[in-house]
Write an enzyme that holds these catalytic residues in place. Structure first.
Site, PDB file in Angstrom:
ATOM      1  N   ASP A 171      -4.405   9.116   4.578  1.00  0.00           N
ATOM      2  CA  ASP A 171      -3.108   9.724   4.287  1.00  0.00           C
ATOM      3  C   ASP A 171      -2.286   9.934   5.549  1.00  0.00           C
ATOM      4  O   ASP A 171      -1.064  10.029   5.476  1.00  0.00           O
ATOM      5  CB  ASP A 171      -3.301  11.081   3.619  1.00  0.00           C
TER       6      ASP A 171
ATOM      7  N   ASP B  20       7.344  10.452  -3.840  1.00  0.00           N
ATOM      8  CA  ASP B  20       7.717  11.677  -3.122  1.00  0.00           C
ATOM      9  C   ASP B  20       9.208  11.925  -2.984  1.00  0.00           C
ATOM     10  O   ASP B  20       9.587  12.979  -2.496  1.00  0.00           O
ATOM     11  CB  ASP B  20       7.137  11.692  -1.703  1.00  0.00           C
TER      12      ASP B  20
END
Length: 678
Positions: A415, A193
């Site tokens: 998550d 990310d």
């Protein structure tokens, strides 16, 4: 284009891997997850082999006992048929996420890095096959700036960067450099990310502040890890729904080149790239193969779900990103990886045949897409997702830049949580009742699994059950412990007519015996046979079809899919159509003494091609030094580039691309290209 809001998250947990030679039983699986290895203390390993282009080939993946313990406990709790299916997940290799400084040493319930490496050595010694130990480096200052669910422990400040270097990267590098681990292949996935946020989210002040620390931190990590000969470094490149637009992909190529060139070893410090980390973008969209297909007068890519992003799946995204990265100076030897831990999208909601009835692009896409999310930007504990392809090396053969499928996100680990009275710092994107916008004023549900609120990285039983039940390929119905048949190999097209494609492959092996093979055309099963061959009939003339094959045994275990092949039916009557192609040339990067260039080949005829050849003559002293996606040869100033087995077949108006690197001195005038097709 509202691309900056499309993103996804992975969490601080474990990552997974597969070796081409199969899976091995978990070491010490009966012991508590934090127990020392049951085998004797490993002897120092032999010196590491030469640094490989593909460390996953010919190796098995590390079976993480922490993850195996979670899986087996859930399988025992669920029991019955579901429990038997769940048990099989534990036979797949997983890697270790270093998501915080304390993870290096481990704790009462999770092994530390050194203990994991000792387990990996024991597995290698027991199995006699090289083991790949996959490690996720994930603790940058200001980590995951565009979301909340997995924000890290270090601030995006100079002090945070100093802590990252001295207390995080340095200790990890010191453990990995221990000579006794030199015989392991260590694949490091570097900071999921981070750089994608540096490309798309600079309008967010928190991301703009964090980006210099991302770049400096990754540069430092690469310098430390590349210096260890048996460590292989892979940078995260987001996924198709994040960087798939050309105005994201082009600056992404420059951003990754910038970071690479800042390192001591330059481009050589990076072995490759990984996409779809912890995300659900499918490998392929078998019924949405042409983003420019016109429905109701509009191209498919204009649908709200795609928003003019032509990269519908990870296969096309990775191959396009590969060309972009190489055109920015990366060597053609870089390998592309895909996390398939939860992008399978199986189950009853998966389309099984093309529905050509809808007359608008939105309805056509909704009816035919494998990715069942309502919004492509949904990323947190996505409802209805399934485990994807099993970890494997060379899933598309040696000619493809995609060198392996991995399970980077451990199936069943959350998550992130969402805000409520007990979770004040949760992420709204994880709220099952929440919404998010695509940037065009359209609002969509988050599509998070309802009923539980579980922080990032912690075990999420409901998610795990879904991922197993919706797996594609599905898990067999046999009891756990058996890895099932080997992957069918040597799939080839043995003949074609205007209405059929004949296939052949090499028999699979299985201790319990292989009972049959399933043949898939464009991702849909078309036959189950007991022989190592099949003729697919009733096809359209002058049309290309992609095939894969899986094997199954009596217990219901199913292998991963074979490498794909393309078969193109002949034109009616053995001819009757025109064939032709064009080639467009573009320089990607020119540094004065050398350059990279890409060539787009387009079928300009009325029938599908079987192969193509592009030729040109240099006007100067240019010399091709390497190439990708084509077989090139140069004699004097004349160059020939021929299609490879996987990209020679093009439907009318279809395109493909190849690229090359060349040296020169003096001028570098673009040549005139000639394309011929058969």
């Amino acid at each position: 284009m509202p691309h900056s809001v499309l993103r996804r998250l992975r969490t601080a947990a474990a990552a997974t891997l597969f070796g081409a030679t199969g899976l091995l039983p978990s070491i010490g699986a009966a012991a508590p997850a934090h127990a020392a290895p049951a085998h004797a203390a490993p002897a120092p390993a032999a010196a590491a082999a030469v640094h490989l282009t593909n460390p996953f080939a010919g190796a098995t993946g590390y079976l993480n006992p922490d993850f195996a313990a979670e899986v087996k406990a859930q399988a025992a709790a669920d029991g019955g048929t579901l429990g038997a299916l769940e048990t099989q997940v534990a036979a797949n290799p997983t890697a270790v996420w270093m998501d915080r400084i304390s993870a290096i040493a481990g704790d009462a319930t999770h092994l530390g890095l050194q203990a994991h490496l000792d387990h990996a050595l024991g597995q290698q010694q027991q199995g006699g096959t090289p083991v790949v130990f996959q490690l996720v480096i994930y603790d940058l200052p200001g980590r995951d700036c565009a979301a909340i669910a997995s924000n890290g422990e270090l601030p995006a400040t100079a002090a945070g960067l100093a802590t990252y270097e001295a207390q995080y990267i340095d200790p990890i590098a010191a453990v990995l450099a221990n000579p006794k681990y030199a015989g392991l292949r260590i694949a490091a996935v570097i900071e999921p990310d981070s750089l994608p946020n540096a490309v798309t989210n600079q309008s967010k002040p928190i991301c703009a502040t964090a980006t210099p620390y991302y770049e400096s931190g990754i540069e430092y990590a690469l310098n430390k890890l590349h210096a260890i000969p048996n460590v292989y470094d892979y940078l995260d490149i987001g996924h198709a729904g994040w960087l798939g637009w050309s105005n994201n992909m082009v600056p992404a190529g420059k951003e990754y080149a910038k970071v690479a060139q800042a390192t001591t070893a330059g481009f050589a410090s990076i072995d490759g790239f990984i996409s779809d980390t912890a995300n659900t973008t499918p490998l392929t969209e078998p019924f949405l193969t042409d983003p420019d297909l016109s429905v109701g007068g509009q191209p498919l890519k204009s649908a709200n779900f795609y928003q003019y992003n032509p990269a519908f799946d990870e296969y096309h995204y990775d191959t396009a990103m590969y060309s972009t990265l190489v055109s920015n100076g990366f060597p053609s030897s870089i390998g592309m990886l895909v996390d398939t831990s939860r992008n399978g999208w199986g189950g009853s909601a998966r389309p099984t045949a093309l529905n050509s009835g809808p007359t608008t692009v939105d309805a056509y896409v909704a009816a035919n897409k494998v990715d069942r999310k309502p919004f492509r930007g949904d990323w947190c504990n996505v409802n209805g997702a399934g485990i994807g392809e099993r970890p494997q090396s060379l899933p598309y053969g040696t000619g493809s830049p995609i060198i392996a499928f991995l399970w980077v996100k451990p199936p069943g680990e959350s998550d992130g949580d969402y805000p409520d009275a007990s979770h004040p710092h949760g992420d709204p994107h994880c709220d099952p009742n929440g919404t998010q916008s695509d940037g065009n004023g359209n609002t969509y549900p988050t599509d998070a699994i309802p009923g539980s609120n579980i922080p990032a990285g912690q075990w999420f039983p409901a998610q795990f059950r879904q991922l197993v039940q919706n797996a594609y390929p599905a898990f067999g119905s046999g009891s756990g412990g058996s890895t099932g048949p080997s992957v069918p190999s040597g799939l080839t097209v043995t003949g074609t007519t205007s209405s059929s494609v004949s296939l052949g492959w090499t028999a699979s092996t299985d201790p319990a015996g292989v009972t049959g093979y399933s043949v898939y055309r464009n991702g849909v099963k078309v036959a189950t046979v007991t022989t190592t061959g099949y003729t697919d009939s009733g096809l359209s003339p002058a049309t290309s079809y992609q095939y894969t094959v899986t094997a199954q045994d009596a217990a219901g275990n199913v292998s991963a899919a074979s490498a794909a092949v393309t078969g193109t039916t002949a034109a009616p009557g053995g001819g009757g159509g025109s064939s032709g192609c064009s080639a467009a040339y573009a320089v990607g990067n020119d540094w004065g003494s050398g350059f990279t260039a890409g060539v787009t080949v387009t079928n300009t005829g009325s029938t599908a091609t079987k192969s193509w050849t592009v030729t040109w003559t240099w006007g100067g002293n240019q010399q091709v030094t390497n190439s990708w996606n084509a077989t090139t040869a140069q004699s004097g100033s004349a160059v020939t580039a021929a299609s490879q087995t996987y990209n020679g077949a093009l439907a009318p108006n279809g395109t493909t691309s190849f690229g090359f690197q060349a040296s020169y001195s003096g001028g570098n005038t673009a040549p005139t290209l000639t394309c011929t097709a058969s």
